[in-house]
Design an enzyme around this catalytic site. Structure first.
Site, PDB file in Angstrom:
ATOM      1  N   HIS A  66       0.856  -1.276   0.155  1.00 46.42           N
ATOM      2  CA  HIS A  66      -0.096   0.098   0.165  1.00 46.42           C
ATOM      3  C   HIS A  66       0.943   1.100   0.009  1.00 46.42           C
ATOM      4  O   HIS A  66       2.006   1.028   0.003  1.00 46.42           O
ATOM      5  CB  HIS A  66      -0.891  -0.068   1.057  1.00 46.42           C
ATOM      6  CG  HIS A  66      -0.423  -0.180   2.508  1.00 46.42           C
ATOM      7  ND1 HIS A  66       0.508   0.865   3.040  1.00 46.42           N
ATOM      8  CD2 HIS A  66      -0.337  -1.115   3.419  1.00 46.42           C
ATOM      9  CE1 HIS A  66       0.865   0.492   4.125  1.00 46.42           C
ATOM     10  NE2 HIS A  66       0.419  -0.732   4.564  1.00 46.42           N
TER      11      HIS A  66
ATOM     12  N   HIS B 277       4.128   1.308   2.522  1.00 44.39           N
ATOM     13  CA  HIS B 277       5.262   0.710   1.955  1.00 44.39           C
ATOM     14  C   HIS B 277       5.793   1.279   0.696  1.00 44.39           C
ATOM     15  O   HIS B 277       7.009   1.482   0.660  1.00 44.39           O
ATOM     16  CB  HIS B 277       4.594  -0.892   1.397  1.00 44.39           C
ATOM     17  CG  HIS B 277       3.892  -1.626   2.365  1.00 44.39           C
ATOM     18  ND1 HIS B 277       2.751  -2.170   1.938  1.00 44.39           N
ATOM     19  CD2 HIS B 277       4.074  -1.820   3.687  1.00 44.39           C
ATOM     20  CE1 HIS B 277       2.338  -2.837   3.212  1.00 44.39           C
ATOM     21  NE2 HIS B 277       3.109  -2.701   4.269  1.00 44.39           N
TER      22      HIS B 277
ATOM     23  N   CYS C  37       1.996 -10.572  22.360  1.00 38.15           N
ATOM     24  CA  CYS C  37       0.988 -10.157  21.260  1.00 38.15           C
ATOM     25  C   CYS C  37       1.366 -11.067  20.287  1.00 38.15           C
ATOM     26  O   CYS C  37       2.323 -11.105  19.561  1.00 38.15           O
ATOM     27  CB  CYS C  37       0.946  -8.422  21.058  1.00 38.15           C
ATOM     28  SG  CYS C  37       0.066  -8.231  19.671  1.00 38.15           S
TER      29      CYS C  37
ATOM     30  N   CYS D 107       2.080  -8.816  16.848  1.00 36.55           N
ATOM     31  CA  CYS D 107       3.208  -8.133  16.684  1.00 36.55           C
ATOM     32  C   CYS D 107       4.203  -9.352  16.931  1.00 36.55           C
ATOM     33  O   CYS D 107       5.425  -8.820  16.528  1.00 36.55           O
ATOM     34  CB  CYS D 107       3.357  -7.101  17.895  1.00 36.55           C
ATOM     35  SG  CYS D 107       2.205  -5.898  17.958  1.00 36.55           S
TER      36      CYS D 107
ATOM     37  N   CYS E 295      -2.571  -4.771  23.681  1.00 34.97           N
ATOM     38  CA  CYS E 295      -1.423  -4.529  22.975  1.00 34.97           C
ATOM     39  C   CYS E 295      -1.692  -3.012  22.580  1.00 34.97           C
ATOM     40  O   CYS E 295      -2.716  -2.791  22.037  1.00 34.97           O
ATOM     41  CB  CYS E 295      -1.317  -5.455  21.775  1.00 34.97           C
ATOM     42  SG  CYS E 295      -0.559  -4.814  20.520  1.00 34.97           S
TER      43      CYS E 295
ATOM     44  N   HIS F  83      -2.477  -3.385  18.605  1.00 32.04           N
ATOM     45  CA  HIS F  83      -3.669  -4.197  18.121  1.00 32.04           C
ATOM     46  C   HIS F  83      -4.823  -3.759  18.812  1.00 32.04           C
ATOM     47  O   HIS F  83      -5.889  -4.480  18.615  1.00 32.04           O
ATOM     48  CB  HIS F  83      -3.287  -5.603  18.067  1.00 32.04           C
ATOM     49  CG  HIS F  83      -2.084  -6.026  16.938  1.00 32.04           C
ATOM     50  ND1 HIS F  83      -0.949  -5.733  17.126  1.00 32.04           N
ATOM     51  CD2 HIS F  83      -2.387  -6.095  15.563  1.00 32.04           C
ATOM     52  CE1 HIS F  83      -0.211  -6.056  16.107  1.00 32.04           C
ATOM     53  NE2 HIS F  83      -1.097  -6.309  15.016  1.00 32.04           N
TER      54      HIS F  83
ATOM     55  N   LYS G 296      -6.001   7.289  10.376  1.00 33.51           N
ATOM     56  CA  LYS G 296      -4.905   6.188  10.341  1.00 33.51           C
ATOM     57  C   LYS G 296      -5.380   5.470   9.156  1.00 33.51           C
ATOM     58  O   LYS G 296      -6.793   4.938   9.008  1.00 33.51           O
ATOM     59  CB  LYS G 296      -5.032   5.435  11.660  1.00 33.51           C
ATOM     60  CG  LYS G 296      -3.827   4.182  11.623  1.00 33.51           C
ATOM     61  CD  LYS G 296      -3.657   3.667  12.978  1.00 33.51           C
ATOM     62  CE  LYS G 296      -2.878   2.580  13.027  1.00 33.51           C
ATOM     63  NZ  LYS G 296      -2.667   1.686  14.254  1.00 33.51           N
TER      64      LYS G 296
ATOM     65  N   LYS H 159      -7.185  -1.600   7.394  1.00 31.43           N
ATOM     66  CA  LYS H 159      -8.115  -2.196   6.617  1.00 31.43           C
ATOM     67  C   LYS H 159      -9.566  -2.157   6.993  1.00 31.43           C
ATOM     68  O   LYS H 159     -10.572  -1.971   6.349  1.00 31.43           O
ATOM     69  CB  LYS H 159      -7.848  -3.721   6.751  1.00 31.43           C
ATOM     70  CG  LYS H 159      -6.985  -4.234   5.395  1.00 31.43           C
ATOM     71  CD  LYS H 159      -6.975  -5.787   5.554  1.00 31.43           C
ATOM     72  CE  LYS H 159      -5.852  -6.367   4.844  1.00 31.43           C
ATOM     73  NZ  LYS H 159      -5.365  -7.563   5.155  1.00 31.43           N
TER      74      LYS H 159
HETATM   75  N1  MSP Z   1       8.656  -6.786   8.276  1.00 34.56           N
HETATM   76  C1  MSP Z   1       9.050  -5.398   9.052  1.00 34.56           C
HETATM   77  C2  MSP Z   1      10.334  -4.929   8.781  1.00 34.56           C
HETATM   78  C3  MSP Z   1      11.564  -5.471   8.837  1.00 34.56           C
HETATM   79  S1  MSP Z   1      12.869  -4.669   8.435  1.00 34.56           S
HETATM   80  C4  MSP Z   1      14.102  -5.786   8.792  1.00 34.56           C
HETATM   81  C5  MSP Z   1       7.800  -4.707   8.943  1.00 34.56           C
HETATM   82  N2  MSP Z   1       7.159  -4.734   7.966  1.00 34.56           N
HETATM   83  S2  MSP Z   1       5.793  -3.794   7.598  1.00 34.56           S
HETATM   84  O1  MSP Z   1       5.335  -4.491   6.064  1.00 34.56           O
HETATM   85  O2  MSP Z   1       4.895  -3.847   8.442  1.00 34.56           O
HETATM   86  O3  MSP Z   1       6.285  -2.617   6.932  1.00 34.56           O
HETATM   87  C6  MSP Z   1       6.720  -1.585   7.780  1.00 34.56           C
HETATM   88  C7  MSP Z   1       7.288  -0.317   6.882  1.00 34.56           C
HETATM   89  O4  MSP Z   1       6.149   0.066   6.059  1.00 34.56           O
HETATM   90  C8  MSP Z   1       7.279   0.973   8.047  1.00 34.56           C
HETATM   91  O5  MSP Z   1       8.518   0.896   8.690  1.00 34.56           O
HETATM   92  C9  MSP Z   1       7.194   2.049   6.822  1.00 34.56           C
HETATM   93  O6  MSP Z   1       8.364   2.049   6.536  1.00 34.56           O
HETATM   94  C10 MSP Z   1       6.012   1.365   5.921  1.00 34.56           C
HETATM   95  N3  MSP Z   1       4.817   2.005   6.231  1.00 34.56           N
HETATM   96  C11 MSP Z   1       3.778   1.069   6.559  1.00 34.56           C
HETATM   97  N4  MSP Z   1       2.493   1.829   6.736  1.00 34.56           N
HETATM   98  C12 MSP Z   1       2.860   3.200   6.598  1.00 34.56           C
HETATM   99  C13 MSP Z   1       2.064   4.466   6.728  1.00 34.56           C
HETATM  100  N5  MSP Z   1       0.937   4.499   6.999  1.00 34.56           N
HETATM  101  N6  MSP Z   1       3.028   5.618   6.493  1.00 34.56           N
HETATM  102  C14 MSP Z   1       4.217   5.419   6.268  1.00 34.56           C
HETATM  103  N7  MSP Z   1       5.010   4.372   6.002  1.00 34.56           N
HETATM  104  C15 MSP Z   1       4.291   3.111   6.365  1.00 34.56           C
HETATM  105  O7  MSP Z   1       7.370  -4.107   9.761  1.00 34.56           O
END
Ligand code: MSP
Length: 626
Positions: free
Chosen positions: A18, A21, A126, A129, A143, A146, A295, A298
């Site tokens: 999304h 990411h 949790c 997490c 948590c 969550h 925020k 989903k």
């Molecule tokens: N798998 C772990 C990271 C491991 S790194 C060794 C993880 N993955 S995640 O799929 O949850 O992705 C987290 C990352 O996605 C966040 O650190 C950020 O970079 C990005 N984001 C997810 N949601 C976001 C927003 N709403 N806004 C900005 N970035 C966000 O955590």
């Protein structure tokens, strides 16, 4: 040649890619493209994080094996980055044998060195997490992330002796002030390190969780997902003593979101130290995106997936919005209306118009060839360009994409004003002034060519189209961004429709222009009592303890004043310095949070968007506005 190795977080495979990411990946891509443009030896890594409870449970719910589940979602990420034009050199998956090998090698090394021991752990866990929570972190027994009740779990596990690195880590962070940035995240970590650091449980019994990398010294356990995931940054380079590891590891930088600072700023340096590997050079932390003020989740049904915007408006427009709108490190809001506003103002009007006007003039008035003339001296454009490049370079060293783009757009604005004032079409009609025309057209051609170079990290597709239209071949290089290099005779083609304007729906355009119900009409004589003036911002800083207020020092030409403005959530102080804004100059002084404000800054707002009023041509500070 400087070496630059940048990584994104590796994304969990339990959700489709999304906007959140996409942002970290795009921001990292822009940074690497910029370093590549500057001639660095670069490497860019992204990938997927595939082990752990969450994935195992999601796979079970979907009725497939964890591997099959991970394969499918990981491919979605890979394909998304490809379609967004992300220029990663590698894509690592934690379920790959090359990763498993290095994780096991590091674990074995730590075990042999006595850095790991078997102990008992009990704690509030949790499953969302995949981690235990300390008493301090728990909110109402739930948590904090969550908002689900935590479960008490007690089990034998292997521990990494992280506590013994506490003093070293504090010292290391203090000695390397640039290690973790922005500052607020560094402070957060130093604050956290004021409490005793616990050892880190790095295993999970296989009886509870199968989907992970077995510990090499006890295969009744798999590796805790964070211990496994962080190592991707190393494992993707190959063996620990490989040529590639030696070449890139000493230059590694991580870009992450603010949600995962703790594992990156605490666990990871301790792990690296214990394994005898260099600590990363930089940890750069981005803020979070909200969607229309909420925020992204989903359950709210407001998750934005990039194709919603990229298929309609192109990859570059989506990239531009994300990079321009977020002050790196702070949270920002994504909204459809803000997207359209920026698209129309910055991309369609400013950039698209300039490129189309300039190339059309060259085709129509100079037969589609760069005229044999030097650029016009004294036009100010060379200087404006050099200022933009210098500021862009400073901003990019700080990962301040918004500042880099604002600097480039200052130049775009100057070039548009140059077309307006020189009026090449009028010069062409006056035979006695034709000699003036060619240098003007050369100046415009050079401006557009240079934009094709410096925009390439930010708008790769549009920049490529500009370079092509301007007869430029081969990879762009920052070294070519030198004013005056454009060769006479270079063919120029019209470049139209770079960013076709988004036509607003009628309703939006005809929004009330008459006074809204209840607002009284003001007699012109009364309105004239308000003294509006152009002011130049000479300094700006946050007001202590206030989230909203900025203290501005403005020049009204013959005097300087302090004005306090409620715009801190919309502008970083550095963004305002140098801007010519509009102020009410004859307002009674007022004290805001202890700071006396002499005047008021004018700004427009709609919903959660706010924009400070500026003048669209240069006027001296102090000029009257009426
Ligand atoms: N798998 C772990 C990271 C491991 S790194 C060794 C993880 N993955 S995640 O799929 O949850 O992705 C987290 C990352 O996605 C966040 O650190 C950020 O970079 C990005 N984001 C997810 N949601 C976001 C927003 N709403 N806004 C900005 N970035 C966000 O955590």
């Amino acid at each position: 040649m400087p070496t630059f190795y940048l990584t994104t977080p590796i994304y969990y495979v339990n959700a489709r890619p999304h906007l959140g990411h996409a942002y970290t990946t795009i921001a990292a891509d822009t940074t690497v493209r910029y370093r590549r443009l500057a001639g660095d030896d670069t490497r860019f890594l992204t990938g997927t994080d595939e082990h752990g409870d969450n994935i195992a449970r999601a796979a079970a719910a979907a009725g497939v094996s964890p591997q099959a589940y991970a394969d499918e979602i990981s491919a979605t990420f890979r394909e998304m980055w490809r379609s967004l034009g992300i220029s990663n050199d590698d894509f690592i998956r934690t379920s790959e044998p090359r990763h498993k090998k290095i994780v096991q090698e590091i674990l074995q090394k730590l075990w042999d060195a006595g850095e790991i021991y078997l102990g008992t752990y009990g704690g509030h866990y949790c499953f969302g997490c995949e981690r235990f929570y300390t008493e301090k972190e728990i909110v109402d027994g739930k948590c904090p992330d969550h908002l689900r009740p935590l479960e008490w779990i007690e089990e034998q596990n292997y521990f990494f002796k992280m506590s013994k690195y506490q003093d070293w880590l504090i010292g290391y962070i203090r000695d390397h002030p640039d290690l973790i940035k922005p500052e607020r995240y560094r402070n957060e970590i130093l604050g956290f390190l004021r409490d005793p650091l616990q050892d880190l449980s790095i295993s999970r019994p296989r009886a509870r969780l199968e989907w992970g990398i077995p510990l090499p010294f006890d295969d009744k356990y798999v590796t805790y997902v964070w211990f496994d995931a962080l190592i991707n940054y190393v494992s993707a380079l190959g063996d620990l003593d490989s040529e590639r590891t030696r070449r890139y590891w000493p230059h590694v930088r991580h870009m992450i979101g603010k949600d995962i600072v703790k594992p990156h700023a605490i666990y990871w340096p301790c792990m690296l130290k214990a394994a005898g590997l260099d600590v990363f050079r930089e940890l750069r932390v981005t803020g979070y995106w909200t969607i229309e003020g909420q925020k992204m989740s989903k359950s709210l049904g407001n998750v934005v997936e990039p194709p919603t915007y990229t298929t309609k408006y192109g990859n570059d427009a989506f990239r531009y919005f994300l990079l321009r709108e977020m002050v790196f490190g702070l949270d920002a809001d994504f909204s459809d209306s803000a997207f359209r506003t920026r698209f129309n103002a910055d991309l369609a009007n400013d950039l698209g118009n300039l490129v189309s006007r300039a190339t059309t003039l060259i085709v129509n008035l100079a037969g589609g060839k760069v005229p044999d003339a030097a650029a016009v001296g004294g036009s100010g454009l060379k200087e404006a360009f050099e200022r933009a490049v210098a500021e862009m370079d400073r901003a990019m060293a700080d990962y301040a994409f918004h500042r880099a783009l604002a600097a480039i757009w200052e130049f775009v604005g100057a070039a548009n004003r140059y077309v307006d004032t020189t009026q090449p079409w009028a010069l062409a009609k006056q035979p006695e002034r034709r000699a003036e025309l060619e240098p003007v057209l050369y100046t415009l051609a050079e401006s557009v060519r240079l934009l094709g170079v410096i925009l390439s990290p930010f708008l790769p597709e549009a920049a490529a189209r500009i370079r092509e239209g301007m007869g430029q071949h081969g990879e762009p290089r920052l070294a070519d961004a030198t004013w005056g290099r454009l060769a006479a005779g270079t063919p120029v083609a019209k470049i139209g429709g770079l960013f076709p304007r988004i036509e607003e729906k009628k309703a939006a355009v005809t929004a009330p222009v008459t006074p809204a119900a209840g607002s009284a009409a003001v007699a012109i004589a009364d309105f004239r009592k308000t003294e509006l003036r152009v002011a130049e911002v000479v300094a700006a800083e946050a007001v202590a303890k206030s989230k909203k207020l900025l203290k501005l020092t403005v020049s009204l030409g013959d005097e300087q004043r302090t004005i306090v403005a409620g715009i801190a959530e919309h502008y970083a102080p550095a963004d305002l310095v140098g801007k010519k804004v509009v102020v009410v100059a004859n307002l009674e002084p007022a004290k805001l949070m202890g700071v006396e404000s002499k005047g008021m800054l004018l700004a427009g707002s709609a919903g959660t968007s706010l924009a400070v009023l500026t003048v669209d041509r240069d006027l001296p500070a102090g000029a009257k506005v009426s």
